[in-house]
Scaffold this active site. Structure first.
Site, PDB file in Angstrom:
ATOM      1  N   SER A  52      11.090   4.607   0.762  1.00 32.88           N
ATOM      2  CA  SER A  52       9.789   4.728   0.087  1.00 32.88           C
ATOM      3  C   SER A  52       9.975   5.090  -1.387  1.00 32.88           C
ATOM      4  CB  SER A  52       8.901   5.760   0.791  1.00 32.88           C
ATOM      5  OG  SER A  52       9.490   7.052   0.747  1.00 32.88           O
ATOM      6  N   HIS A  53      11.190   5.506  -1.780  1.00 33.97           N
ATOM      7  CA  HIS A  53      11.423   5.870  -3.184  1.00 33.97           C
ATOM      8  C   HIS A  53      12.673   5.204  -3.770  1.00 33.97           C
ATOM      9  CE1 HIS A  53       8.344   8.617  -1.940  1.00 33.97           C
ATOM     10  NE2 HIS A  53       8.007   8.683  -3.213  1.00 33.97           N
ATOM     11  N   ASP A 193       5.012   5.513   2.087  1.00 31.43           N
ATOM     12  CA  ASP A 193       5.144   4.953   3.443  1.00 31.43           C
ATOM     13  C   ASP A 193       3.851   4.288   3.907  1.00 31.43           C
ATOM     14  OD1 ASP A 193       7.849   5.355   4.076  1.00 31.43           O
ATOM     15  OD2 ASP A 193       7.488   7.486   4.432  1.00 31.43           O
TER      16      ASP A 193
END
Ligand code: NDP
Ligand code: PYC
Length: 342
Positions: A52-53, A193
């Site tokens: 997600s990053h 997410d």
């Protein structure tokens, strides 16, 4: 038949991915120093399977830089305010270069005073938080960091969103193994997410968010289109999220998650807030025993049946990346290559 680019994977050495990301950041308006800090952070997240990053965030960085919302060339101003206190004005730039600029002074203070605080304000944090704390534990220190983000979480018992997804990250040395690290949003799920689930057309588990009418929903699209997230753990997660707002914004001089208005900057995605780090030298109270005591705690947790420590999945992914290269989808790699040109 060849595999679809969204599912087919490519592997690349960490250093190559870092260099590719660095070129993209510079191409889209950052200084070399800022590009180095952001590329290292983002490539590390991808390497560790913190998807997600990882490179998922690159289009958001690029659109934010194009919007003029963040200063990609900001030079942070470090202020030595007390024996255990460092303050940084990130000057409307990213938080990671601000941390990098103040890190030497911070560690010097931790070693001399036993504890020190780093308060960053006027900063944008769009990344995973563990890369900010894990290196301190590698040096035998204990570190805690909090950062607030953008309004999208309804405080427990309230009707409308106010808090950010407000993560808390912690790192401590552990004898004979990688540091103990956890890094968690105080929302039931990270906003990243939710975006990933929406993109894949997947429903979320119950209890993560509400729609624009405040009704519970498992549909990530409804959360993103006027809905909101819930804190994890009801009133307990909500209290932690409130604490993050207080420490990362009120204490540092940064914006609360609800205080900035990016509506005049279409494409802006990076929250303009603040970040706090507290770093402790455990040798001041435990001699050299802290890491052994950490190890003992882990041993006892395992003895009662624990099979997976927080951070362990990332370390496994890191090991795998070192063997085969960092994994990206072919689409992601193609998108990155396009961004080096335009
Ligand atoms: P997760 O819920 O995926 O994980 C939270 C923590 O719990 C991690 O340390 C994880 O370890 C650990 N964990 C997960 N499952 C287990 C398990 N079964 N047993 C033991 N430990 C477990 O993270 P979030 O979705 O809450 O956050 C994701 C990322 O989003 C974080 O890096 C956070 O910093 C970032 N974020 C950034 C924001 C910003 O403003 N910059 C805002 C909000 C989030 P492991 O890593 O090994 O899986
Ligand atoms: O995933 O919630 C999130 C997030 C907010 C800012 C950066 N990441």
């Amino acid at each position: 038949m060849s595999a679809h680019p969204d599912t087919a994977v490519a592997h690349m050495p960490f250093a190559d991915l870092q260099a590719l990301l660095q070129r993209i950041f510079v191409k889209h308006g950052t200084s070399e120093a800022v590009a180095r800090a952001l590329a290292f952070n983002c490539a590390s997240a991808q390497r560790d399977g913190a998807h997600s990053h990882g490179v998922f965030r690159i289009p958001g960085y690029v659109s934010t830089l194009a919007s003029g919302w963040v200063d990609g060339k900001a030079v942070p101003e470090v202020e030595d305010v007390a024996s255990g206190y460092v303050r940084v004005d990130a000057k409307g730039g990213f938080a990671q270069p601000a941390l990098a600029a103040a890190r030497g002074l911070l560690v010097e203070k931790v070693r001399s005073a036993g504890i020190a605080v780093l308060a960053i304000h006027n900063s944008h944090h769009f990344a995973a938080l563990w890369p900010d704390v894990e290196p301190f534990a590698d040096e035998g220190l204990v570190a805690l960091s909090v950062v607030n983000s953008m309004t999208c979480v309804v405080p427990h018992g309230a009707r409308k969103p106010l808090f950010g997804t407000n993560p808390i990250a912690f790192a401590a040395p552990c004898a004979g193994s990688d540091p103990i690290v956890f890094d968690m949003a105080t929302s039931a799920i990270a906003h990243g997410d939710v975006q990933i689930a929406a993109r894949k057309g997947q429903m979320l588990p119950e209890g993560m968010g509400v729609d624009s009418q405040g009704q519970p929903t498992c549909d990530p699209q409804k959360i993103l289109e006027g809905g909101a997230l819930l804190p994890f753990g009801g009133h307990k997660g909500s209290a932690l999220s409130m604490m993050v707002e207080l420490l990362a914004a009120a204490l540092t001089g940064g914006n609360f998650s609800f205080e900035f208005d990016w509506s005049q900057h279409p494409g802006a995605k990076t929250p303009w807030t603040g970040q706090l780090l507290i770093v402790i030298d455990p040798s001041r109270s435990q001699g050299n025993h802290f890491a052994e005591r950490s190890h003992e705690l882990v041993r006892q947790m395992q003895a009662v049946g624990l099979t997976r420590m927080p951070g362990e999945r990332r370390y496994r992914e890191r090991e795998q990346s070192a063997k085969v290269g960092v994994t990206l989808t072919v689409s992601e790699l193609e998108q990155l290559q396009v961004l080096t040109q335009s």
